[in-house]
Design a protein around this motif. Sequence first.
Motif, PDB file in Angstrom:
ATOM      1  N   ASP A  29       0.805  -1.276   0.027  1.00 21.50           N
ATOM      2  CA  ASP A  29       0.039   0.042   0.128  1.00 21.50           C
ATOM      3  C   ASP A  29       0.723   1.224  -0.181  1.00 21.50           C
ATOM      4  OD1 ASP A  29      -1.852   1.906   0.424  1.00 21.50           O
ATOM      5  OD2 ASP A  29      -2.493   1.155   2.104  1.00 21.50           O
ATOM      6  N   PRO A  30       0.685   2.107  -0.879  1.00 19.48           N
ATOM      7  CA  PRO A  30       1.635   3.261  -1.087  1.00 19.48           C
ATOM      8  C   PRO A  30       1.448   4.406   0.240  1.00 19.48           C
ATOM      9  CG  PRO A  30      -0.062   3.426  -2.820  1.00 19.48           C
ATOM     10  CD  PRO A  30      -0.092   2.112  -2.116  1.00 19.48           C
ATOM     11  N   ARG A  31       0.344   4.060   0.824  1.00 14.44           N
ATOM     12  CA  ARG A  31      -0.054   5.048   1.881  1.00 14.44           C
ATOM     13  C   ARG A  31       0.259   4.398   3.173  1.00 14.44           C
ATOM     14  NH1 ARG A  31      -5.977   7.691  -0.106  1.00 14.44           N
ATOM     15  NH2 ARG A  31      -5.401   8.076  -2.093  1.00 14.44           N
ATOM     16  N   ARG A  53       9.797   8.713   6.079  1.00 18.78           N
ATOM     17  CA  ARG A  53       8.664   8.698   6.703  1.00 18.78           C
ATOM     18  C   ARG A  53       8.170   7.197   6.724  1.00 18.78           C
ATOM     19  NH1 ARG A  53       4.541  13.044   4.242  1.00 18.78           N
ATOM     20  NH2 ARG A  53       3.348  12.205   6.085  1.00 18.78           N
ATOM     21  N   GLY A  54       8.861   6.183   5.930  1.00 18.78           N
ATOM     22  CA  GLY A  54       8.345   4.984   6.153  1.00 18.78           C
ATOM     23  C   GLY A  54       7.693   4.420   4.966  1.00 18.78           C
ATOM     24  N   TYR A  55       7.351   5.139   4.007  1.00 21.09           N
ATOM     25  CA  TYR A  55       6.678   4.852   2.835  1.00 21.09           C
ATOM     26  C   TYR A  55       7.749   3.807   1.948  1.00 21.09           C
ATOM     27  CZ  TYR A  55       2.971   8.286   3.584  1.00 21.09           C
ATOM     28  OH  TYR A  55       2.048   9.021   4.063  1.00 21.09           O
ATOM     29  N   ASP A  56       6.994   3.076   1.131  1.00 22.13           N
ATOM     30  CA  ASP A  56       7.741   2.057   0.345  1.00 22.13           C
ATOM     31  C   ASP A  56       7.866   2.866  -0.943  1.00 22.13           C
ATOM     32  OD1 ASP A  56       8.588  -0.512  -0.479  1.00 22.13           O
ATOM     33  OD2 ASP A  56       7.178  -0.509  -1.964  1.00 22.13           O
ATOM     34  N   VAL A  57       9.286   3.155  -1.485  1.00 20.87           N
ATOM     35  CA  VAL A  57       9.666   3.942  -2.555  1.00 20.87           C
ATOM     36  C   VAL A  57       9.060   3.100  -3.951  1.00 20.87           C
ATOM     37  CG1 VAL A  57      11.149   5.179  -3.921  1.00 20.87           C
ATOM     38  CG2 VAL A  57      11.528   5.074  -1.292  1.00 20.87           C
ATOM     39  N   PHE A  58       9.140   1.629  -4.081  1.00 24.23           N
ATOM     40  CA  PHE A  58       8.771   1.122  -5.029  1.00 24.23           C
ATOM     41  C   PHE A  58       7.428   1.220  -5.304  1.00 24.23           C
ATOM     42  CE2 PHE A  58       7.583  -3.088  -7.115  1.00 24.23           C
ATOM     43  CZ  PHE A  58       8.114  -2.911  -8.068  1.00 24.23           C
ATOM     44  N   GLU A 214      -1.096  12.599   0.516  1.00 23.08           N
ATOM     45  CA  GLU A 214      -1.161  11.373   0.692  1.00 23.08           C
ATOM     46  C   GLU A 214      -1.212  10.505  -0.401  1.00 23.08           C
ATOM     47  OE1 GLU A 214      -5.474  12.804   0.855  1.00 23.08           O
ATOM     48  OE2 GLU A 214      -3.587  13.325   1.750  1.00 23.08           O
ATOM     49  N   VAL A 215      -1.738  11.217  -1.690  1.00 27.80           N
ATOM     50  CA  VAL A 215      -1.617  10.685  -2.960  1.00 27.80           C
ATOM     51  C   VAL A 215      -0.312  10.596  -3.446  1.00 27.80           C
ATOM     52  CG1 VAL A 215      -2.530  11.000  -5.430  1.00 27.80           C
ATOM     53  CG2 VAL A 215      -3.798  11.788  -3.572  1.00 27.80           C
ATOM     54  N   PRO A 216       0.232   9.328  -4.131  1.00 25.33           N
ATOM     55  CA  PRO A 216       1.578   9.191  -4.579  1.00 25.33           C
ATOM     56  C   PRO A 216       1.800   9.926  -5.801  1.00 25.33           C
ATOM     57  CG  PRO A 216       0.718   7.029  -4.112  1.00 25.33           C
ATOM     58  CD  PRO A 216      -0.489   8.261  -4.022  1.00 25.33           C
TER      59      PRO A 216
END
Length: 270
Positions: A29-31, A53-58, A214-216
């Motif tokens: 989940d990108p969020r 911030r802990g988001y998965d870059v992929f 919050e939107v990628p």
Amino acid sequence: MCIGVLVTLFWLFIALFAPILQGIGLLQDPRDLLSNIPGESPSLRHWFGTNVRGYDVFSRTLFGSQAALKVVFLATFLSMLIGVPLGLISGYLGGKVDKVLLFFMDTIYTIPGLLLSVTLAFILGRGILNVAIAVSIAYIPQYYRIVRNHTTSVKNELFIEAAKAMGATPTRVLSRYLFLNVIQSVPVVFTLNAADAILVLGGLGFLGLGLPEEVPEWGHDLKEALPDLSTGIWWTTLFPGMAMTSMVVGLSFVGEGISEMFNPTLRNKR
């Protein structure tokens, strides 16, 4: 052109099937930022690492294509939907209508596109539709000028005079006889504007005037990743930047290829 088509189709495929890939567990989940370790380098678990911030870059890089394509194609479609009819009407009627529209479009054209988009995005606020409107305004004069110039040169042809003599109304002349004869250059402008709109969207996101946080979105992710470079975290800027660059290059190649198709002189030089 083949390379551009392949790159563009690749990102279209990613944008369409990213939710499916997330549903079967291939994409995170990108969020989601609570399940990851902040600032983790690329690994088998996180192919592009995680940001501070802990988001998965992929995941955010792939899902960022959705926002880019939505805004870009909506913006270029809106500008084409407004610019093409105005160009037809202005070139066909001429006179005061042509002078007023030409003055208005030239006024918009003199304003730098990014500055105009930033101003409108600040007024309209965040959101896909608002950003698309802010980006589209700068492209309307391009469609208008191309269609107007072609209409001005075609409206005096014999087949147009014959249609008038047979009682064709101005609406019928514009829609049936002129439209298809002046529309050839529009696909070239459409693809080149789409490539430019990606950069404008990235600039708006970098300035904090694009989509909700919050939107990628690649521009916003680059803004958040900029301070990471001084700490040795390079992956948060590299991969979103490469994704944006590849989509822009792909659409530019498609535009150049279409231009060669409609311009035999360029094709012969190649």
